[in-house]
Design a protein around this motif. Structure first.
Motif, PDB file in Angstrom:
ATOM      1  N   VAL A 196       0.829  -1.210   0.000  1.00 29.24           N
ATOM      2  CA  VAL A 196       0.000   0.000   0.000  1.00 29.24           C
ATOM      3  C   VAL A 196       0.862   1.259   0.000  1.00 29.24           C
ATOM      4  O   VAL A 196       0.449   2.272  -0.542  1.00 29.24           O
ATOM      5  CB  VAL A 196      -1.032   0.089   1.162  1.00 29.24           C
ATOM      6  N   ASN A 197       2.028   1.228   0.592  1.00 25.43           N
ATOM      7  CA  ASN A 197       2.849   2.429   0.625  1.00 25.43           C
ATOM      8  C   ASN A 197       4.320   2.097   0.844  1.00 25.43           C
ATOM      9  O   ASN A 197       4.807   2.110   1.964  1.00 25.43           O
ATOM     10  CB  ASN A 197       2.340   3.379   1.731  1.00 25.43           C
ATOM     11  N   THR A 199       7.049   3.733   0.237  1.00 20.54           N
ATOM     12  CA  THR A 199       7.892   4.790   0.813  1.00 20.54           C
ATOM     13  C   THR A 199       7.713   4.863   2.323  1.00 20.54           C
ATOM     14  O   THR A 199       8.687   4.882   3.077  1.00 20.54           O
ATOM     15  CB  THR A 199       7.546   6.144   0.187  1.00 20.54           C
ATOM     16  N   ALA A 200       6.446   4.901   2.735  1.00 19.06           N
ATOM     17  CA  ALA A 200       6.206   4.970   4.180  1.00 19.06           C
ATOM     18  C   ALA A 200       6.747   3.720   4.866  1.00 19.06           C
ATOM     19  O   ALA A 200       7.190   3.778   6.015  1.00 19.06           O
ATOM     20  CB  ALA A 200       4.713   5.132   4.461  1.00 19.06           C
ATOM     21  N   TYR A 203      10.282   4.262   5.640  1.00 19.78           N
ATOM     22  CA  TYR A 203      10.409   5.191   6.763  1.00 19.78           C
ATOM     23  C   TYR A 203       9.919   4.584   8.073  1.00 19.78           C
ATOM     24  O   TYR A 203       9.965   5.224   9.104  1.00 19.78           O
ATOM     25  CB  TYR A 203       9.645   6.485   6.479  1.00 19.78           C
ATOM     26  N   ARG A 316     -10.170   4.391  -3.158  1.00 14.93           N
ATOM     27  CA  ARG A 316      -8.960   4.614  -2.390  1.00 14.93           C
ATOM     28  C   ARG A 316      -8.259   5.879  -2.901  1.00 14.93           C
ATOM     29  O   ARG A 316      -7.792   6.701  -2.142  1.00 14.93           O
ATOM     30  CB  ARG A 316      -8.034   3.410  -2.549  1.00 14.93           C
ATOM     31  N   ILE A 319      -9.460   9.338  -1.665  1.00 12.44           N
ATOM     32  CA  ILE A 319      -8.999   9.723  -0.332  1.00 12.44           C
ATOM     33  C   ILE A 319      -7.607  10.333  -0.413  1.00 12.44           C
ATOM     34  O   ILE A 319      -7.330  11.370   0.165  1.00 12.44           O
ATOM     35  CB  ILE A 319      -8.982   8.498   0.602  1.00 12.44           C
ATOM     36  N   LYS A 323      -6.353  14.224   0.447  1.00 12.93           N
ATOM     37  CA  LYS A 323      -5.227  14.480   1.332  1.00 12.93           C
ATOM     38  C   LYS A 323      -4.184  15.357   0.674  1.00 12.93           C
ATOM     39  O   LYS A 323      -3.662  16.277   1.259  1.00 12.93           O
ATOM     40  CB  LYS A 323      -4.557  13.155   1.672  1.00 12.93           C
ATOM     41  N   GLU A 325      -4.531  17.495  -1.529  1.00 19.90           N
ATOM     42  CA  GLU A 325      -4.941  18.897  -1.582  1.00 19.90           C
ATOM     43  C   GLU A 325      -4.789  19.545  -0.215  1.00 19.90           C
ATOM     44  O   GLU A 325      -4.325  20.668  -0.094  1.00 19.90           O
ATOM     45  CB  GLU A 325      -6.392  18.989  -2.065  1.00 19.90           C
ATOM     46  N   ALA A 326      -5.152  18.778   0.808  1.00 18.70           N
ATOM     47  CA  ALA A 326      -5.034  19.321   2.155  1.00 18.70           C
ATOM     48  C   ALA A 326      -3.588  19.681   2.460  1.00 18.70           C
ATOM     49  O   ALA A 326      -3.306  20.669   3.135  1.00 18.70           O
ATOM     50  CB  ALA A 326      -5.559  18.304   3.174  1.00 18.70           C
ATOM     51  N   GLU A 327      -2.679  18.898   1.916  1.00 20.59           N
ATOM     52  CA  GLU A 327      -1.271  19.176   2.204  1.00 20.59           C
ATOM     53  C   GLU A 327      -0.739  20.326   1.386  1.00 20.59           C
ATOM     54  O   GLU A 327       0.168  21.026   1.796  1.00 20.59           O
ATOM     55  CB  GLU A 327      -0.440  17.917   1.932  1.00 20.59           C
ATOM     56  N   ALA A 328      -1.349  20.512   0.219  1.00 20.71           N
ATOM     57  CA  ALA A 328      -0.866  21.564  -0.676  1.00 20.71           C
ATOM     58  C   ALA A 328      -1.114  22.947  -0.089  1.00 20.71           C
ATOM     59  O   ALA A 328      -0.510  23.916  -0.505  1.00 20.71           O
ATOM     60  CB  ALA A 328      -1.557  21.424  -2.031  1.00 20.71           C
ATOM     61  N   ARG A 329      -1.995  23.005   0.898  1.00 18.87           N
ATOM     62  CA  ARG A 329      -2.287  24.321   1.445  1.00 18.87           C
ATOM     63  C   ARG A 329      -1.115  24.877   2.237  1.00 18.87           C
ATOM     64  O   ARG A 329      -1.074  26.037   2.570  1.00 18.87           O
ATOM     65  CB  ARG A 329      -3.530  24.282   2.317  1.00 18.87           C
ATOM     66  N   ALA A 330      -0.188  24.043   2.570  1.00 17.55           N
ATOM     67  CA  ALA A 330       0.939  24.503   3.387  1.00 17.55           C
ATOM     68  C   ALA A 330       1.720  25.602   2.669  1.00 17.55           C
ATOM     69  O   ALA A 330       1.777  25.644   1.462  1.00 17.55           O
ATOM     70  CB  ALA A 330       1.868  23.355   3.698  1.00 17.55           C
TER      71      ALA A 330
END
Lengths: 330, 515
Positions: A196-197, A199-200, A203, A316, A319, A323, A325-330
């Motif tokens: 599923v991920n 990269t994560a 980490y 999937r 979702i 997310k 987009e939510a992060e792009a607001r930074a």
């Protein structure tokens, strides 16, 4: 237990589809649903089911193993030749040898993917051909025929134990072990996490390459086991056995809801996918569908299954986008 | 004819008085965050306007609005006085707005000529691409710029600087009137930057209006005619470059009212825990030395790309440093890989939560238990009850807002995902926790929760390294701050010496400290 109720839902759909299919066939051929026949159908599907489980591991980690059928054929040939040359080697020992060889071949795939960072489709396309070539070299292009194999070699899978053939029991055991592996071990969890991920996962301290290596090795070991079962069942070993079977294995996974994109798939799904294909393949000849129409029907089933999967994955994806987009607001 | 516009016609001064692009009252909000509030901005033909502001001031959001990627909630965009809307990237393109990004977004596998003319290639009478004309025109544009690039070269074979040239050539080919340069020099060498400046002059003479975004003050003073300063999504100042100076700009950038009180507890740092000495990497950072004590929060401040994340990745075993030593409690602790780092007690909460932090697709409890599976299993088999108990414990401690622990972590808000990532590491009982931009892009409420929790952890004796580009966070939470610039340490300040302007100066290299 694994990602989401949608999938469990999907497995119920598969069970339902299989039941409907069997019922439809039974309308015309009541004999099809005799317990004896159903056992035969399951036994017929046993090899496909265990191979689908092995392939599922590999696909979960975002790889693919095209060499499973060739691995099966090579291991089958080796155990058949061993049996022909040394009929006294106990069969369980031969099975272990076949699994060991299969695991080694799978590990070779895994090492190439892990250490050289090569795409698995290329690696296994290459090893698929190498394995087939190796069979030819080993046997000098000869067949190992039924009369060269010992009786116990051929009989073991068909021996009946508690009403069921041994090969069915072996498959049941493999399914049980996979359920344990996927549900109850850190390695099983790692297969999902890497899929599923990736990269994560890195980490989080999971070695993605090593996890893939284990997936290939286990898939190889299953191929080795299937190699013996195949050769003993059909009582013949030659270069081309199980030719093209790698695609049926992948098809079983896809029908069973294993996502080609990795990370999604269950033991029950893969087994049901194999069973569905098995019922289709066993039933269609019974109701006099021509072999060519059978191929078309099997193909259509796969495409429909992929459409199902795509719809699941789009959910999937949405979702993730939200997310992003939510992060792009930074 | 396209090429005539390229023969740099000297621009008529008379036209310069009117802005060709003008924004007024532009606002944009995201759930929980007001990214832009009532912004005004004017761009003039033949002039460079520098847009300055801290990370998170809203510069990127503005660029995305101007290139049609985001839609503003309110406000007006005018070109030559006519109100326009930019619903798509294509619309921005058709209005003559083009952007050159830090890492140029073009097509690596296509040729230079194809990149320049993608989407507006010259056609033959049959409607097919006129390849000969395409190459010839591409060559004309490149020659007019003095760019030593063959139109047939594949883009991936070019340096980043030459990719920028291609992007500029593309801007010329579509007769763009407004060119946005979003940190174009971030990945360039000194010589390449000089070449870019020559090009900017060329664009100015051609009458383009340029919006130049950079953190580097020497560049801004070198190329810009005007400036606009953003702070926290608001426009706080604008004017002519010749009427301002570095000190004034810095003051505008950081001069904020402190609206957020940081829950930093006063601590007396304990024994030495982590010691890093002479840590170097061939391309990312050089000669990094610092120590970390028990209960201390050490802040790493700097511009994006200053090498902070790369250092943390080296400490966590993701990348390999080329030289230097790391000790934890006096023992060598240079991590071979992340698993080794976790074993030693060094954990890392990465910057990109969605991609690197949370394993989206797995349920919350599995995310939390993932690095602790060895302790929650017996004889190699997971014990689901223990796993759930562990997840419940840390979800509770972090005040996680979730309907159920078996829901996909991807369904949580950014702030709650961050809590899951922090929780998963706390469950491993670490000695040092590294938080990379821990509150980037999360809502105010979760921010405060993460800050409070950080403070609590430090008070319990955990050592914390916090990488942050947000000044208030750095100043509010750190016991000590190391400022990084271009891969080197540019200064170290204790809590009592912390001063916003000093930090910004050190990060931007205005005062040459420990260069």
């Amino acid at each position: 237990m694994k990602p989401g109720t949608l999938l469990r839902h999907r497995e119920l759909i598969l069970v339902f589809a299989i039941v409907v299919l069997v019922a439809l066939i039974a309308l015309r051929f009541p004999a099809f649903i005799l317990p004896r026949n159903l056992i035969r159908v399951f036994d017929d599907t046993a090899i496909l089911a265990m191979l689908a489980l092995g392939q599922m591991l590999v696909i979960l980690t975002r790889c693919i193993d095209l060499s499973m059928a060739a691995n099966l054929a090579l291991c089958g040939m080796v155990v058949a030749m061993l049996n022909a040359a040394f009929p006294d080697i106990p069969i369980p020992l031969l099975i272990v040898a076949g699994m060991g060889l299969g695991a080694a071949l799978g590990a070779a795939n895994g090492l190439l993917v892990w250490k050289l960072d090569m795409p698995s489709i290329v690696v296994t396309l290459g090893t698929m051909t190498i394995f087939r070539g190796a069979i030819f070299l080993l046997a000098g292009g000869q067949w190992i025929n039924a009369h060269q194999m010992s009786d116990s070699f051929k009989a073991l899978p068909r021996n009946v134990f508690l009403e069921l053939p041994v090969s069915t029991w072996i498959t049941v055991a493999v399914i049980g072990l996979f359920a344990l592996l996927m549900g109850r071990t850190p390695l099983g969890r790692a297969f999902y996490a890497v899929g599923v991920n990736p990269t994560a996962s890195v980490y989080t301290g999971i070695d993605v390459g090593r996890t893939r290596f284990f997936a290939f090795t286990i898939a190889g070991m299953v191929s080795g086991l299937a190699g013996y079962l195949w050769v003993a069942r059909y009582a013949v070993a030659y270069v081309d056995i199980a030719g093209g079977f790698e695609l049926s294995i992948i098809a079983a996974c896809v029908i069973g809801g294993v996502s080609i994109a990795g990370g999604i798939g269950t033991v029950a799904g893969a087994v049901l996918g194999a069973l569905f294909l098995g019922v289709v393949n066993n039933a269609l000849p019974v109701i006099n569908v021509s072999p060519f129409a059978q191929m078309a029907i099997s193909g259509a089933v796969i495409v429909i299954a992929v459409i199902f999967n795509a719809r699941n994955e789009r959910k999937r994806g949405r979702i993730i986008l939200k997310k992003a987009e939510a992060e792009a607001r930074a | 004819m396209r090429l005539s516009s390229l023969r740099i016609a000297h621009f008529h001064k008379a036209q310069m008085t009117q802005p060709c692009l003008s924004l007024s009252g532009v606002s944009k909000s995201f759930p929980g965050v007001r990214a832009l509030n009532d912004i005004a901005l004017d761009l003039y033909p033949g002039e460079v306007t520098a847009l300055v502001g801290e990370n998170g001031a809203g510069k990127s959001t503005l660029v995305k609005i101007l290139t049609g990627i985001y839609q503003p909630d309110a406000g007006e965009i005018r070109i030559d006085g006519t109100p326009i809307s930019l619903p798509t990237a294509l619309a921005a393109f058709e209005h003559g707005i083009t952007a050159i990004h830090q890492e140029t977004v073009l097509f690596d596998e296509l040729s230079v000529a194809e990149n320049i003319f993608l989407g507006h290639a010259p056609r033959t009478r049959l409607g097919l691409i006129d390849w000969r004309k395409l190459r010839a025109e591409a060559q004309d544009i490149l020659s007019s710029m003095g760019a030593p690039i063959s139109p047939q070269t594949r883009l991936k074979d070019l340096s980043i600087a030459n990719k920028h040239l291609v992007a500029v050539a593309r801007a010329l080919s579509i007769e763009a009137r407004i060119v946005i340069m979003d940190e174009p020099t971030a990945a360039l060498s000194h010589k390449e930057i000089e070449e870019l400046f020559v090009l900017i002059d060329l664009l100015k003479k051609d009458g383009k209006a340029i919006l130049f975004i950079s953190h580097k003050f020497d560049e801004i003073f070198r190329v810009a005619d005007r400036y606009t300063v953003f702070r926290d999504g608001e426009m706080v100042g604008a004017g002519l470059m010749k009427e301002t100076n570095e000190a004034d700009l810095v003051r505008l950038m950081v001069g904020r009212s402190v609206e957020h009180v940081f829950p930093k507890l006063d601590i007396t740092p304990g024994a030495l825990v982590l010691n890093v000495s002479g840590l170097s990497h061939p391309t990312e950072f050089e000669d990094i030395s610092f120590s970390l004590r028990r209960g201390e929060i050490l802040g790493f401040y700097g511009l994006v790309g200053a090498g902070r994340t790369e250092i943390m990745q080296a400490l966590f075993g993701i990348t390999r440093p080329s030289a230097g030593t790391v000790t934890l409690d006096g023992r060598p602790a240079l991590a071979r890989d992340p698993a080794h780092a976790v074993d030693m007690g060094i954990v890392y909460v990465p910057e990109e939560r969605g991609r690197q932090g949370a394993v989206i697709g797995l349920p919350i409890f599995q995310n939390i238990s993932l690095p602790s599976l060895r302790t929650t299993s017996r004889a190699g088999f997971l014990r689901l009850a223990e796993e759930l108990a562990l997840a419940r414990k840390y979800a509770g401690r972090l005040d996680l807002r979730a309907a159920a622990l078996d829901q996909d972590v991807g369904t949580l808000s950014g702030g709650n995902q961050q809590k899951v990532v922090i929780g998963k590491w706390l469950a491993t009982r670490p000695r040092v926790i590294i938080l990379d931009e821990p509150t980037k892009g999360i809502d105010i409420g979760s921010k405060a929760a993460v800050h409070a929790f950080m403070s609590e952890l430090a008070a319990e004796g955990l050592s914390v390294i916090m990488v942050s580009s947000e000044l208030p966070e750095i100043m509010g939470m750190s016991d000590r701050v190391i400022v990084m610039r271009e891969g080197r340490m540019a200064g170290e300040f204790s809590r009592t010496e912390l001063d916003a302007e000093t930090l910004v100066r050190a990060a931007a290299g205005i005062v040459e400290e420990a260069a």
